[in-house]
Design a protein around this motif. Structure first.
Motif, PDB file in Angstrom:
ATOM      1  N   GLU A 157       0.821  -1.220   0.000  1.00  7.71           N
ATOM      2  CA  GLU A 157       0.000   0.000   0.000  1.00  7.71           C
ATOM      3  C   GLU A 157       0.850   1.263   0.000  1.00  7.71           C
ATOM      4  OE1 GLU A 157      -0.423  -2.481   2.355  1.00  7.71           O
ATOM      5  OE2 GLU A 157      -2.109  -3.437   1.327  1.00  7.71           O
ATOM      6  N   THR A 160       2.216   1.780  -3.981  1.00  7.93           N
ATOM      7  CA  THR A 160       1.354   1.667  -5.156  1.00  7.93           C
ATOM      8  C   THR A 160       0.290   2.761  -5.149  1.00  7.93           C
ATOM      9  OG1 THR A 160      -0.157   0.129  -4.042  1.00  7.93           O
ATOM     10  CG2 THR A 160       1.645  -0.842  -5.309  1.00  7.93           C
ATOM     11  N   PHE A 161      -0.217   3.062  -6.312  1.00  9.77           N
ATOM     12  CA  PHE A 161      -1.376   3.950  -6.409  1.00  9.77           C
ATOM     13  C   PHE A 161      -2.231   3.497  -7.579  1.00  9.77           C
ATOM     14  CE2 PHE A 161       1.642   6.083  -9.212  1.00  9.77           C
ATOM     15  CZ  PHE A 161       0.855   6.525 -10.271  1.00  9.77           C
ATOM     16  N   ARG A 162      -3.483   3.881  -7.552  1.00  7.86           N
ATOM     17  CA  ARG A 162      -4.422   3.557  -8.636  1.00  7.86           C
ATOM     18  C   ARG A 162      -4.856   4.857  -9.309  1.00  7.86           C
ATOM     19  NH1 ARG A 162      -5.467  -1.807  -8.131  1.00  7.86           N
ATOM     20  NH2 ARG A 162      -5.424  -2.664  -6.055  1.00  7.86           N
ATOM     21  N   ARG A 164      -4.290   7.881 -10.181  1.00  9.40           N
ATOM     22  CA  ARG A 164      -3.440   9.056 -10.012  1.00  9.40           C
ATOM     23  C   ARG A 164      -2.832   9.052  -8.617  1.00  9.40           C
ATOM     24  NH1 ARG A 164      -4.391  12.915 -14.097  1.00  9.40           N
ATOM     25  NH2 ARG A 164      -6.262  12.478 -15.252  1.00  9.40           N
ATOM     26  N   PHE A 165      -1.590   9.499  -8.544  1.00  7.82           N
ATOM     27  CA  PHE A 165      -0.889   9.564  -7.267  1.00  7.82           C
ATOM     28  C   PHE A 165      -1.402  10.752  -6.453  1.00  7.82           C
ATOM     29  CE2 PHE A 165       2.568  11.154  -4.610  1.00  7.82           C
ATOM     30  CZ  PHE A 165       2.882  10.007  -3.892  1.00  7.82           C
ATOM     31  N   THR A 166      -1.554  10.534  -5.170  1.00  3.17           N
ATOM     32  CA  THR A 166      -1.879  11.639  -4.254  1.00  3.17           C
ATOM     33  C   THR A 166      -0.896  11.597  -3.095  1.00  3.17           C
ATOM     34  OG1 THR A 166      -3.415  10.311  -2.945  1.00  3.17           O
ATOM     35  CG2 THR A 166      -4.345  11.522  -4.821  1.00  3.17           C
ATOM     36  N   GLN A 167      -0.641  12.747  -2.515  1.00  6.25           N
ATOM     37  CA  GLN A 167       0.313  12.858  -1.418  1.00  6.25           C
ATOM     38  C   GLN A 167      -0.226  12.333  -0.093  1.00  6.25           C
ATOM     39  OE1 GLN A 167       3.476  13.607  -1.427  1.00  6.25           O
ATOM     40  NE2 GLN A 167       3.602  14.197  -3.554  1.00  6.25           N
ATOM     41  N   LYS A 169      -0.679   9.466   0.925  1.00  2.00           N
ATOM     42  CA  LYS A 169      -0.065   8.218   1.380  1.00  2.00           C
ATOM     43  C   LYS A 169       1.015   8.505   2.402  1.00  2.00           C
ATOM     44  CE  LYS A 169      -0.925   5.287  -2.468  1.00  2.00           C
ATOM     45  NZ  LYS A 169      -0.862   3.883  -2.443  1.00  2.00           N
TER      46      LYS A 169
END
Length: 171
Positions: A157, A160-162, A164-167, A169
């Motif tokens: 987790e 990885t991203f689905r 679009r990447f968001t900060q 995480k």
């Protein structure tokens, strides 16, 4: 889980090996798998070598900066790429991974040792008598593992991203 994912998930770097030699059929199978790797425009810009001479593996180990364990392997594979080919690094990296996974399927451990851009690449090329048009991409010492130690990997987790990447995480 299927056989392919089982092999991939069981694979880890091995740096200490038993004295047991590798069967020539296994070496041939691993090389056949390496040569079936995908390449850009099917150029296949590679040359594969394998070394079983303890003396030669000691010489290779002495040249590397982090590969002293090569001397204790049953065999060492050397993957070279045609230096003038645009995608030799990607192509030879795919072949290296195919080789490693093929060996793992036989219960043979290995460790990817960098070659590309390393100061010792040219010395190893010359030591092995490989033509000048090739450059060392990787070394893969291999053998039956002396012991099994598995390094902890990051949580899936966290890496990885689905879509679009968001900060949001946290790593």
């Amino acid at each position: 889980m299927n056989l392919g994912t089982t092999i991939i998930k069981s694979r880890h770097s091995v740096r200490s090996f038993k004295e047991t030699p590798l069967d020539e059929k296994i070496i041939d199978e691993a090389l056949a798998c390496a040569h079936l790797a995908p390449t850009a425009a099917n150029r296949q810009p590679w040359l594969f070598g394998y070394i079983t001479s303890k003396e030669t593996m000691k010489e290779i180990a002495a040249l590397t900066d982090h590969g002293s364990f090569i001397a204790g392997a049953a065999a060492c594979f050397a993957i070279f790429g045609e230096r003038d080919e645009t995608y030799y690094l990607e192509d030879c990296s795919a072949a290296t991974e195919n080789l490693i996974l093929a060996l793992q399927g036989y219960g043979i451990g290995s460790c990817w040792v960098a070659g590309d851009k390393k100061t010792y690449a040219e010395e190893i090329r010359k030591l092995l008598g490989v033509p000048d048009q090739y450059t060392l991409v990787s070394l893969v010492p291999a053998g039956f593992p002396m012991d099994v130690t598995i390094a902890k990997k990051k949580d899936i987790e966290a890496i990885t991203f689905r879509e679009r990447f968001t900060q949001s995480k946290t790593v």
